[in-house]
Design an enzyme around this catalytic site. Structure first.
Site, PDB file in Angstrom:
ATOM      1  N   THR A  54     -43.667  41.913  83.710  1.00  0.00           N
ATOM      2  CA  THR A  54     -43.109  42.036  85.395  1.00  0.00           C
ATOM      3  C   THR A  54     -42.586  42.806  85.368  1.00  0.00           C
ATOM      4  O   THR A  54     -41.788  43.723  84.629  1.00  0.00           O
ATOM      5  CB  THR A  54     -42.320  40.015  84.916  1.00  0.00           C
ATOM      6  OG1 THR A  54     -41.644  40.869  83.783  1.00  0.00           O
ATOM      7  CG2 THR A  54     -43.731  39.211  84.481  1.00  0.00           C
ATOM      8  N   THR A  56     -38.628  44.006  85.847  1.00  0.00           N
ATOM      9  CA  THR A  56     -37.573  44.585  85.602  1.00  0.00           C
ATOM     10  C   THR A  56     -38.066  43.845  83.648  1.00  0.00           C
ATOM     11  O   THR A  56     -37.600  45.458  82.986  1.00  0.00           O
ATOM     12  CB  THR A  56     -37.185  43.010  84.946  1.00  0.00           C
ATOM     13  OG1 THR A  56     -36.047  42.876  86.916  1.00  0.00           O
ATOM     14  CG2 THR A  56     -35.217  43.806  84.730  1.00  0.00           C
ATOM     15  N   CYS A  57     -39.078  43.196  83.366  1.00  0.00           N
ATOM     16  CA  CYS A  57     -39.691  43.719  81.982  1.00  0.00           C
ATOM     17  C   CYS A  57     -39.692  44.423  81.939  1.00  0.00           C
ATOM     18  O   CYS A  57     -39.607  45.054  80.350  1.00  0.00           O
ATOM     19  CB  CYS A  57     -40.350  42.710  81.143  1.00  0.00           C
ATOM     20  SG  CYS A  57     -40.186  40.346  81.799  1.00  0.00           S
ATOM     21  N   SER A  58     -40.786  45.472  82.238  1.00  0.00           N
ATOM     22  CA  SER A  58     -41.881  46.259  82.658  1.00  0.00           C
ATOM     23  C   SER A  58     -40.977  47.833  82.962  1.00  0.00           C
ATOM     24  O   SER A  58     -41.850  49.088  82.082  1.00  0.00           O
ATOM     25  CB  SER A  58     -43.259  46.252  82.853  1.00  0.00           C
ATOM     26  OG  SER A  58     -44.347  45.421  82.389  1.00  0.00           O
TER      27      SER A  58
END
Length: 166
Positions: A54, A56-58
């Site tokens: 996703t 922000t996660c990546s």
């Protein structure tokens, strides 16, 4: 009830995967670990993301922990673990975590439930049980820091916040 500083880490079985040494193109080999057995006697950072791959996660959360890996190790952290309610191996491979960050899967959300840190992302088409974005600092199974995001982005769940509590 949400986990608090001073609480003991719940005893839950989580999954992670090891590469298939015989065929790097084959599926990874699933492994299990019990949180009590695995984290006992260790200082660990466990950070959670709502979903692998996703935005922000990546682009921010996981890369910031890779960037601060040496800083955390210098402060005595034995294990840095990234947790989500999805399968994590392919994302870790894609992000180049190598052996720096343990990619843990809480597939049924049992660990996040026990922490009181789940969220319903059905409206975002991600499912009813996802991890909130958070970070825990754990020392010999005792929680020393809890940082939970209350809005978008990475602040209390990021490595800078964790480092300020070491």
């Amino acid at each position: 009830m949400t986990i608090q500083v001073g609480d003991t880490l719940p005893s839950i079985t989580l999954k992670y995967s090891l590469p298939n040494k015989h065929d790097e193109n084959a599926c990874a080999i699933p492994q299990t670990l019990n949180t009590t057995e695995f984290f006992k006697g260790k200082k660990a950072v466990i950070f959670a993301v709502p979903g692998a791959f996703t935005p922000t996660c990546s682009s921010n959360h996981l890369p910031s922990f890779i960037e601060h890996y040496s800083d955390l190790k210098e402060k005595g952290v034995d294990i840095i673990a990234c947790l989500a309610t999805n399968v994590m191996y392919a994302w870790g491979k894609d992000q180049g975590v190598g052996d720096q960050i343990l990619m843990l899967s809480d597939g049924n959300g049992e660990f996040c439930d026990a922490l009181g840190l789940t969220q319903d992302l059905t409206k975002a088409v991600m499912g009813a049980k996802r991890a909130q974005r958070f970070a825990l600092l754990v020392d010999d199974l005792r929680v020393a820091y809890v940082g939970v995001e209350t809005g978008p982005g990475v602040g209390p769940s990021g490595p800078e916040a964790v480092l300020s509590h070491l």
